[in-house]
Design an enzyme around this catalytic site. Sequence first.
Site, PDB file in Angstrom:
ATOM      1  N   CYS A 113       0.812  -1.230   0.000  1.00  0.00           N
ATOM      2  CA  CYS A 113       0.000   0.000   0.000  1.00  0.00           C
ATOM      3  C   CYS A 113       0.844   1.278   0.000  1.00  0.00           C
ATOM      4  CB  CYS A 113      -0.927   0.013   1.212  1.00  0.00           C
ATOM      5  SG  CYS A 113      -1.973  -1.436   1.306  1.00  0.00           S
ATOM      6  N   HIS A 253      -2.741   7.069   3.237  1.00  0.00           N
ATOM      7  CA  HIS A 253      -3.292   5.787   2.799  1.00  0.00           C
ATOM      8  C   HIS A 253      -4.634   5.582   3.498  1.00  0.00           C
ATOM      9  CE1 HIS A 253      -3.895   1.754   1.719  1.00  0.00           C
ATOM     10  NE2 HIS A 253      -3.561   1.228   2.880  1.00  0.00           N
ATOM     11  N   ASN A 283     -10.379   0.233   1.374  1.00  0.00           N
ATOM     12  CA  ASN A 283      -8.925   0.184   1.195  1.00  0.00           C
ATOM     13  C   ASN A 283      -8.628  -0.432  -0.172  1.00  0.00           C
ATOM     14  OD1 ASN A 283      -6.220  -0.429   1.222  1.00  0.00           O
ATOM     15  ND2 ASN A 283      -6.212  -1.327   3.283  1.00  0.00           N
TER      16      ASN A 283
HETATM   17  O1  UT7 Z   1      -3.509  -1.369   3.888  1.00  0.00           O
HETATM   18  C1  UT7 Z   1      -2.996  -1.852   5.077  1.00  0.00           C
HETATM   19  C2  UT7 Z   1      -3.795  -3.032   5.485  1.00  0.00           C
HETATM   20  N1  UT7 Z   1      -4.198  -3.169   6.843  1.00  0.00           N
HETATM   21  C3  UT7 Z   1      -5.044  -2.414   7.520  1.00  0.00           C
HETATM   22  O2  UT7 Z   1      -5.304  -1.295   7.253  1.00  0.00           O
HETATM   23  C4  UT7 Z   1      -5.727  -3.019   8.714  1.00  0.00           C
HETATM   24  C5  UT7 Z   1      -5.408  -2.392   9.990  1.00  0.00           C
HETATM   25  N2  UT7 Z   1      -6.293  -2.915  11.015  1.00  0.00           N
HETATM   26  C6  UT7 Z   1      -7.606  -2.570  11.093  1.00  0.00           C
HETATM   27  O3  UT7 Z   1      -8.104  -1.770  10.322  1.00  0.00           O
HETATM   28  C7  UT7 Z   1      -8.410  -3.159  12.231  1.00  0.00           C
HETATM   29  O4  UT7 Z   1      -7.572  -3.977  13.022  1.00  0.00           O
HETATM   30  C8  UT7 Z   1      -9.635  -3.980  11.764  1.00  0.00           C
HETATM   31  C9  UT7 Z   1     -10.676  -3.031  11.172  1.00  0.00           C
HETATM   32  C10 UT7 Z   1      -9.219  -5.007  10.732  1.00  0.00           C
HETATM   33  C11 UT7 Z   1     -10.296  -4.679  12.942  1.00  0.00           C
HETATM   34  O5  UT7 Z   1     -10.613  -3.739  13.953  1.00  0.00           O
HETATM   35  P1  UT7 Z   1     -10.180  -4.031  15.465  1.00  0.00           P
HETATM   36  O6  UT7 Z   1     -10.663  -2.913  16.271  1.00  0.00           O
HETATM   37  O7  UT7 Z   1      -8.701  -4.285  15.449  1.00  0.00           O
HETATM   38  O8  UT7 Z   1     -11.003  -5.306  15.811  1.00  0.00           O
HETATM   39  P2  UT7 Z   1     -10.468  -6.735  16.311  1.00  0.00           P
HETATM   40  O9  UT7 Z   1      -9.787  -7.462  15.217  1.00  0.00           O
HETATM   41  O10 UT7 Z   1      -9.749  -6.548  17.612  1.00  0.00           O
HETATM   42  O11 UT7 Z   1     -11.835  -7.451  16.603  1.00  0.00           O
HETATM   43  C12 UT7 Z   1     -12.744  -6.995  17.618  1.00  0.00           C
HETATM   44  C13 UT7 Z   1     -13.981  -7.849  17.579  1.00  0.00           C
HETATM   45  C14 UT7 Z   1     -13.687  -9.342  17.537  1.00  0.00           C
HETATM   46  O12 UT7 Z   1     -14.704 -10.005  18.269  1.00  0.00           O
HETATM   47  P3  UT7 Z   1     -14.449 -10.511  19.779  1.00  0.00           P
HETATM   48  O13 UT7 Z   1     -13.277 -11.449  19.690  1.00  0.00           O
HETATM   49  O14 UT7 Z   1     -14.133  -9.266  20.554  1.00  0.00           O
HETATM   50  O15 UT7 Z   1     -15.740 -11.146  20.147  1.00  0.00           O
HETATM   51  C15 UT7 Z   1     -13.840  -9.708  16.090  1.00  0.00           C
HETATM   52  O16 UT7 Z   1     -14.176 -11.051  15.894  1.00  0.00           O
HETATM   53  O17 UT7 Z   1     -14.716  -7.571  16.379  1.00  0.00           O
HETATM   54  C16 UT7 Z   1     -14.955  -8.808  15.683  1.00  0.00           C
HETATM   55  N3  UT7 Z   1     -14.991  -8.514  14.268  1.00  0.00           N
HETATM   56  C17 UT7 Z   1     -16.111  -8.173  13.618  1.00  0.00           C
HETATM   57  N4  UT7 Z   1     -17.375  -8.031  14.017  1.00  0.00           N
HETATM   58  C18 UT7 Z   1     -18.289  -7.661  13.096  1.00  0.00           C
HETATM   59  C19 UT7 Z   1     -13.941  -8.521  13.392  1.00  0.00           C
HETATM   60  N5  UT7 Z   1     -14.375  -8.181  12.168  1.00  0.00           N
HETATM   61  C20 UT7 Z   1     -15.717  -7.973  12.273  1.00  0.00           C
HETATM   62  C21 UT7 Z   1     -16.710  -7.592  11.360  1.00  0.00           C
HETATM   63  N6  UT7 Z   1     -17.970  -7.453  11.815  1.00  0.00           N
HETATM   64  N7  UT7 Z   1     -16.444  -7.339  10.052  1.00  0.00           N
END
Ligand code: UT7
Length: 326
Positions: A113, A253, A283
């Site tokens: 990216c 980005h 993204n």
């Molecule tokens: O271009 C570079 C590429 N990378 C990125 O830009 C990604 C950078 N990271 C992020 O943007 C974030 O980490 C995410 C948006 C991917 C995830 O957000 P987060 O605040 O880090 O959430 P998490 O992974 O800690 O998940 C929190 C909760 C989990 O549930 P539990 O374990 O707390 O019950 C996940 O299973 O949210 C859950 N979850 C969802 N729930 C509903 C994860 N994805 C989803 C979803 N819908 N799509």
Amino acid sequence: MPNTRIAGVGKYIPEKVYDNAYMESIVDTNDEWITRRTGIKERHVSADDEYTTDMATIAAQRAIEDAGMSAEDIDLIILATVTPDYFTPSCACIVQKNIGAVNAAAFDYNTACTSFVTGIVIADQFIKTGFYKNVLVICADCLTKATDYKDRATCVLFGDAAGAAVLTADESHPGVLAADIGADGTGCKSITSLAFRNDDEELEQRISKRKETIWMAGQSVMKFAVKAMADASNKVLEQAGLTYDDIKLVIPHQANYRIVDSAIKRMGVERDKVFLHLEKFGNTSASCIPVALAEVVEEGLVKRGDKIILVGFGGGLTWGAVLIEF
Ligand code: UT7
């Protein structure tokens, strides 16, 4: 010594849209979660028979037209993608053929990216040394073809797009005022998509068990991204001896609203100087920044003489920022 001026910009966005309601219908997620955690409402998706070089070709043609040039004027095409049509030939060579850039050398490169920023730095070296006059930088990705639609943590994030810019030698234009690019390979397993290597651990992480789909450690990427973008942006300002008061717009980005918001706070730049379009496109990997650049030029938000910062991060892990007088 010639400087590097952005002579033209172009973008291509595929028509098909997956909105959050559609995502809700295919995976266990909801609009509220996606909006609050990412800021994304819609992402554009390439047609089944539409690939990276198809999108790249259109963005490239638009950038050349915007520069008032013809394809024969281009000396070098560099193209960044993590979703190439083929391992070989390079996508750059296919685009060279498609647009008829018969005088251009062509190669692909990959800093995920971060690639538009890296591409400007590569082009700037060729132009400042007098090796080439006109360099076409293209970023294009069909991320949705490498998306695991069973993995709700990643599938809601990605969209497809292509963006391009023609950079030209100009003695009388300040052009690229400062640049900072870097890599931290110790984070290489934070965002992955597998090619030939057999890696059971990686395969195990993928719900679909499809090797080429993108997997990432979201939380650690987020932490890295905030610091990397803020530090790189502040570094180019310092190199140029400027402050955010001198900057018209920062184009980061477009990965996630929360990442950008935290990075902005760390930079100390006002929110209204930061351009975001992730609500509409999600993204789109390296295409985010050049697509955003084409938008702000089209909308008249950036004019000749304005100073802008382009700043990104991505797989590798990589990061980069450039400060440009447009
Ligand atoms: O271009 C570079 C590429 N990378 C990125 O830009 C990604 C950078 N990271 C992020 O943007 C974030 O980490 C995410 C948006 C991917 C995830 O957000 P987060 O605040 O880090 O959430 P998490 O992974 O800690 O998940 C929190 C909760 C989990 O549930 P539990 O374990 O707390 O019950 C996940 O299973 O949210 C859950 N979850 C969802 N729930 C509903 C994860 N994805 C989803 C979803 N819908 N799509």
